[in-house]
Enzyme design. Sequence first.
Site, short mmCIF file in Angstrom:
data_model
loop_
_atom_site.label_atom_id
_atom_site.label_comp_id
_atom_site.label_asym_id
_atom_site.label_seq_id
_atom_site.Cartn_x
_atom_site.Cartn_y
_atom_site.Cartn_z
N CYS A 142 0.88 -1.24 -0.06
CA CYS A 142 0.02 -0.07 0.02
C CYS A 142 0.66 1.32 -0.05
O CYS A 142 1.66 1.53 -1.03
CB CYS A 142 -1.05 0.00 1.13
SG CYS A 142 -2.28 1.09 0.98
N HIS A 235 -4.16 -4.38 0.47
CA HIS A 235 -3.87 -4.92 1.47
C HIS A 235 -4.04 -6.25 1.77
O HIS A 235 -5.35 -6.60 2.13
CB HIS A 235 -4.40 -4.31 2.95
CG HIS A 235 -3.98 -2.86 3.21
ND1 HIS A 235 -2.73 -2.79 3.85
CD2 HIS A 235 -4.20 -1.43 2.91
CE1 HIS A 235 -2.33 -1.46 4.10
NE2 HIS A 235 -3.48 -0.64 3.39
N GLU A 237 -3.11 -8.66 3.25
CA GLU A 237 -3.09 -9.12 4.53
C GLU A 237 -4.16 -8.66 5.68
O GLU A 237 -4.23 -9.29 6.75
CB GLU A 237 -1.56 -8.55 5.43
CG GLU A 237 -1.83 -7.03 5.89
CD GLU A 237 -1.80 -5.97 4.88
OE1 GLU A 237 -1.81 -4.92 5.40
OE2 GLU A 237 -1.61 -6.19 3.57
#
Length: 307
Positions: A142, A235, A237
């Site tokens: 990001c 993102h 994650e």
Amino acid sequence: MPIKVPNDLPAATVLEEENLFVMRQDRADTQDIRPLEIIVLNLMPTKVETEIQIMRLLSNTPLQINVTLLQMSTHVSKNISQEYLDKFYATFDEVKDRKWDGLIITGAPVENIDFSEVDYWDELCEIMDWSVKNVFSTMHICWGAQAGLYHHYGVDKYPLEEKMSGVFPHRALVGDDPLLRGCDDVFWFPHSRHTEVRARDILKNPHLHIIAVSDEAGVGIVISEKANQVFITGHMEYDAKTLSYEYYRDLGRGMNPHVPYHYFPDDDPSRDPLMTWRSTANLIFGNWLNYYIYQNTPFDLNDVGKE
């Protein structure tokens, strides 16, 4: 195989409760194996949550990994104690004299200000410069991706009229890159950002390749010519409810955010979101560790950076 973490790191307990294989320091010290050495430069204010999210993905491979958390010495965190950082995080001075298999640079909620105005920008630039010769492969996430593209290649970021928040479909632009091996023809992952990088700027640089895009979210994944740098603009994650937390946080701040796209069932924030990117995140992190690092990194870490 497990990731190795400090004995009393709080994130380890959470991961163990999820039945993920986490090896405590004292047990790992008895293993006669060459683990991968990975640094996580955690720039997110939600330190513990980000630790859990990243380590969850790193632990889901057959590889043994030693994880070192890295803090910025030139930044004072407002969301976690310095005592915690000093206990579980290294400083750049403590890691810079070693070679490493991988580095992950997370996002940070600073995209609305110029890079040079970020209080730790000079230190981050020093780390990114150092990584070129001392880290085999670096993953940028990001804002970390925007920072890396700007610092290494002069690719600017641009403000968005509306925050890019939601889970968006992506497609591969190449059919044979190992990073995307096993991904569906259309694969989803979250974005949460106020700025963007643009394909036209990236395409001007022959050392960069866009390998995944989204019609809605724009550039998805960029790699360097030698694949030693990965730039993920979203993102992967994130947990299932991270975007929900951010949405309600922004509502509470009077910011009138748009409901995250393709996230809540029927766009109803009162309903629990479904996690539609778990397999994508595990595949891409696993492919990065296996194909970009493990299959190519030298057995002797001292050889990292040598031509």
